[in-house]
Design a protein around this motif. Structure first.
Motif, mmCIF file in Angstrom:
data_model
loop_
_atom_site.group_PDB
_atom_site.id
_atom_site.type_symbol
_atom_site.label_atom_id
_atom_site.label_comp_id
_atom_site.label_asym_id
_atom_site.label_seq_id
_atom_site.Cartn_x
_atom_site.Cartn_y
_atom_site.Cartn_z
ATOM 1 N N THR A 182 -24.030 75.148 69.362
ATOM 2 C CA THR A 182 -24.150 73.848 70.034
ATOM 3 C C THR A 182 -23.441 72.758 69.238
ATOM 4 O O THR A 182 -22.724 71.921 69.801
ATOM 5 C CB THR A 182 -25.632 73.478 70.212
ATOM 6 N N LEU A 183 -23.627 72.771 67.928
ATOM 7 C CA LEU A 183 -22.959 71.783 67.081
ATOM 8 C C LEU A 183 -21.447 71.983 67.086
ATOM 9 O O LEU A 183 -20.680 71.011 67.009
ATOM 10 C CB LEU A 183 -23.496 71.874 65.650
ATOM 11 N N ALA A 184 -21.007 73.233 67.185
ATOM 12 C CA ALA A 184 -19.567 73.502 67.240
ATOM 13 C C ALA A 184 -18.959 72.943 68.521
ATOM 14 O O ALA A 184 -17.843 72.405 68.512
ATOM 15 C CB ALA A 184 -19.317 75.003 67.137
ATOM 16 N N VAL A 185 -19.685 73.068 69.624
ATOM 17 C CA VAL A 185 -19.214 72.495 70.888
ATOM 18 C C VAL A 185 -19.106 70.974 70.778
ATOM 19 O O VAL A 185 -18.203 70.355 71.353
ATOM 20 C CB VAL A 185 -20.170 72.895 72.038
ATOM 21 N N MET A 186 -20.009 70.384 70.003
ATOM 22 C CA MET A 186 -19.983 68.931 69.790
ATOM 23 C C MET A 186 -18.982 68.525 68.711
ATOM 24 O O MET A 186 -18.887 67.347 68.365
ATOM 25 C CB MET A 186 -21.387 68.451 69.390
ATOM 26 N N SER A 187 -18.274 69.515 68.155
ATOM 27 C CA SER A 187 -17.290 69.284 67.083
ATOM 28 C C SER A 187 -17.933 68.689 65.833
ATOM 29 O O SER A 187 -17.321 67.884 65.121
ATOM 30 C CB SER A 187 -16.163 68.358 67.580
ATOM 31 N N LYS A 188 -19.159 69.103 65.559
ATOM 32 C CA LYS A 188 -19.868 68.616 64.384
ATOM 33 C C LYS A 188 -19.894 69.633 63.246
ATOM 34 O O LYS A 188 -20.326 69.316 62.138
ATOM 35 C CB LYS A 188 -21.309 68.244 64.757
ATOM 36 N N ILE A 189 -19.436 70.847 63.534
ATOM 37 C CA ILE A 189 -19.426 71.878 62.502
ATOM 38 C C ILE A 189 -18.443 72.966 62.906
ATOM 39 O O ILE A 189 -18.141 73.136 64.104
ATOM 40 C CB ILE A 189 -20.844 72.470 62.302
ATOM 41 N N ASP A 190 -17.952 73.681 61.920
ATOM 42 C CA ASP A 190 -17.024 74.782 62.183
ATOM 43 C C ASP A 190 -17.819 76.066 62.401
ATOM 44 O O ASP A 190 -18.796 76.337 61.694
ATOM 45 C CB ASP A 190 -16.079 74.952 60.995
ATOM 46 N N LEU A 191 -17.382 76.863 63.363
ATOM 47 C CA LEU A 191 -18.088 78.116 63.663
ATOM 48 C C LEU A 191 -18.067 79.097 62.497
ATOM 49 O O LEU A 191 -18.862 80.043 62.462
ATOM 50 C CB LEU A 191 -17.471 78.781 64.900
ATOM 51 N N VAL A 192 -17.169 78.878 61.546
ATOM 52 C CA VAL A 192 -17.111 79.783 60.400
ATOM 53 C C VAL A 192 -18.415 79.752 59.603
ATOM 54 O O VAL A 192 -18.752 80.715 58.896
ATOM 55 C CB VAL A 192 -15.909 79.417 59.494
ATOM 56 N N VAL A 193 -19.164 78.665 59.739
ATOM 57 C CA VAL A 193 -20.449 78.559 59.039
ATOM 58 C C VAL A 193 -21.388 79.675 59.479
ATOM 59 O O VAL A 193 -22.136 80.231 58.667
ATOM 60 C CB VAL A 193 -21.084 77.174 59.290
ATOM 61 N N TRP A 194 -21.340 80.010 60.765
ATOM 62 C CA TRP A 194 -22.216 81.080 61.249
ATOM 63 C C TRP A 194 -21.839 82.423 60.643
ATOM 64 O O TRP A 194 -22.706 83.176 60.195
ATOM 65 C CB TRP A 194 -22.171 81.162 62.772
ATOM 66 N N SER A 195 -20.551 82.729 60.623
ATOM 67 C CA SER A 195 -20.118 84.013 60.054
ATOM 68 C C SER A 195 -20.434 84.092 58.562
ATOM 69 O O SER A 195 -20.688 85.178 58.028
ATOM 70 C CB SER A 195 -18.620 84.217 60.287
ATOM 71 N N GLU A 196 -20.443 82.942 57.893
ATOM 72 C CA GLU A 196 -20.778 82.926 56.468
ATOM 73 C C GLU A 196 -22.288 83.031 56.234
ATOM 74 O O GLU A 196 -22.720 83.541 55.196
ATOM 75 C CB GLU A 196 -20.254 81.635 55.830
ATOM 76 N N SER A 197 -23.065 82.551 57.180
ATOM 77 C CA SER A 197 -24.523 82.512 56.992
ATOM 78 C C SER A 197 -25.236 83.725 57.568
ATOM 79 O O SER A 197 -26.314 84.101 57.084
ATOM 80 C CB SER A 197 -25.093 81.243 57.641
ATOM 81 N N GLU A 198 -24.671 84.338 58.598
ATOM 82 C CA GLU A 198 -25.366 85.418 59.305
ATOM 83 C C GLU A 198 -25.823 86.555 58.394
ATOM 84 O O GLU A 198 -26.986 86.983 58.481
ATOM 85 C CB GLU A 198 -24.475 85.968 60.426
ATOM 86 N N PRO A 199 -24.963 87.063 57.503
ATOM 87 C CA PRO A 199 -25.434 88.177 56.652
ATOM 88 C C PRO A 199 -26.657 87.809 55.816
ATOM 89 O O PRO A 199 -27.577 88.622 55.655
ATOM 90 C CB PRO A 199 -24.221 88.478 55.762
ATOM 91 N N PHE A 200 -26.676 86.587 55.317
ATOM 92 C CA PHE A 200 -27.786 86.171 54.459
ATOM 93 C C PHE A 200 -29.057 85.918 55.275
ATOM 94 O O PHE A 200 -30.166 86.158 54.796
ATOM 95 C CB PHE A 200 -27.386 84.923 53.676
ATOM 96 N N LEU A 201 -28.879 85.434 56.509
ATOM 97 C CA LEU A 201 -30.038 85.246 57.379
ATOM 98 C C LEU A 201 -30.675 86.585 57.742
ATOM 99 O O LEU A 201 -31.889 86.662 57.976
ATOM 100 C CB LEU A 201 -29.624 84.506 58.652
ATOM 101 N N ILE A 202 -29.869 87.628 57.802
ATOM 102 C CA ILE A 202 -30.394 88.967 58.088
ATOM 103 C C ILE A 202 -31.038 89.574 56.844
ATOM 104 O O ILE A 202 -32.061 90.264 56.923
ATOM 105 C CB ILE A 202 -29.264 89.878 58.616
ATOM 106 N N ILE A 203 -30.455 89.277 55.690
ATOM 107 C CA ILE A 203 -30.980 89.837 54.442
ATOM 108 C C ILE A 203 -32.360 89.265 54.110
ATOM 109 O O ILE A 203 -33.234 89.976 53.598
ATOM 110 C CB ILE A 203 -29.990 89.572 53.284
ATOM 111 N N ILE A 204 -32.566 87.980 54.414
ATOM 112 C CA ILE A 204 -33.832 87.326 54.044
ATOM 113 C C ILE A 204 -35.047 88.058 54.618
ATOM 114 O O ILE A 204 -35.993 88.372 53.879
ATOM 115 C CB ILE A 204 -33.813 85.837 54.457
#
Length: 329
Positions: free
Chosen positions: A101-123
């Motif tokens: 949603t934030l990416a659609v609003m141009s408030k963040i880059d989608l690369v943040v998700w690819s960088e965060s997803e592995p760690f969100l799964i590991i937690i």
């Protein structure tokens, strides 16, 4: 010689690793997000803050359970850890939606998700490992705490059941607080932070009132106040109505968009809280039924300062001495 309880501690490696991952995710999100007040931008910080608070609160309850030798609370902590595990798993999809949603609003880059997803799964995986370790320690502590309770209650099975009911009630109050607070924080930060309407301020006022109610619940059950317990039970029914109302608003067509950024996790917290409230009401009725049956002196006498007697029970009951448990080499 008598056997002394060995208070074992759960390993800190899973906890420290999880905290490190949370710090990385939070820092990565905050540094790459453009300033904005959109509700989705608060999803990640709220999730990480709640998760961190949850485990800090668990540490306090672990210390409290060991101090009081409360077997029920130790078991409850294992179940609470399972709840946090589920919450962590649920949040993965919710954070992904928020970042999109934030990416659609141009408030963040989608690369943040690819960088965060592995760690969100590991937690959640780390939490699962910690839960297994905690369950093993709880199993080891069970015999130690059961022996301590036996020495104070002796072989009176009815009194042991009454004390077990009391322990469950006290433990439920402590978990009620966390899940109510978790739901409230998400509502205040993610849902209602931009409007600051009457509901926002009423929710803020409800937090200290809830703490007072929970504290009074523990006080009334220790003093065996029937009037107080009836009032507390009625207040818990009111709390049930409140959470049912909130669940309705989350899916009502007019108000659902307000809850959408945090609806999944709020539904999770609301359902868990409702289950805890139902269990608390049932247990409160059972505790009230046990009033004037001889349990009050056990839980209200002054605690002995020695390690062996530092429990929610008192040994100053004038009961016949219980033989020490012997170690056999």
């Amino acid at each position: 010689m008598s056997r002394q309880p060995r208070l074992q501690e759960s390993p800190g490696i899973p906890s420290s690793t999880r905290n490190g991952l949370e710090i990385y995710i939070f820092t990565n999100f905050q540094t790459k997000e453009l300033p904005n007040n959109a509700p989705p931008s608060k999803t990640v910080p709220t999730f990480l803050a709640l998760y961190s608070f949850g485990f800090i609160y668990e540490l306090v309850l672990v210390w409290d359970a060991l101090r009081l030798k409360n077997t029920i609370q130790v078991i409850g902590l294992c179940l609470c850890n399972v709840g946090l595990l589920i919450y962590g798993a649920v949040q993965v999809q919710q954070i992904r939606t928020s970042i999109n949603t934030l990416a659609v609003m141009s408030k963040i880059d989608l690369v943040v998700w690819s960088e965060s997803e592995p760690f969100l799964i590991i937690i959640p995986c780390i939490v699962a490992l910690g839960t297994l370790l905690m369950s093993f320690v709880a199993w080891k502590l069970y015999d130690e705490f059961a022996w301590t309770i036996y020495k104070h209650i002796s072989a009176d099975l009815r009194m042991k059941r009454r004390y077990l009911t009391y322990q469950i009630f006290i433990a439920l109050l402590k978990f009620d607080f966390f899940f109510f607070l978790g739901f409230t924080v998400q509502f205040l930060v993610v849902v209602s932070s931009s409007s600051h309407d009457a509901e926002f301020y009423l929710t803020i006022v409800a937090v200290p009132i809830t703490i007072i109610i929970l504290a009074c619940s523990a006080w009334f059950v220790r003093r065996e106040s029937m009037v107080g317990m009836v009032a507390i039970i009625l207040l818990f029914f009111a709390a049930m109505a409140y959470f049912c109302f909130k669940l309705y608003r989350m899916y009502d067509q007019q108000t659902a968009p307000e809850y959408l950024p945090a609806r999944t996790s709020m539904v999770f917290f609301a359902v868990i809280t409702l289950c805890l409230i139902v269990a608390t009401i049932i247990n409160a009725c059972m505790c009230a039924n046990n009033f004037n049956c001889g349990l009050k002196p056990h839980i209200n006498s002054k605690e002995d300062k020695s390690e062996e007697k530092l429990t929610e029970l008192s040994s100053n009951m004038g009961a016949a001495p219980v033989p020490s448990r012997m170690m056999i080499d």
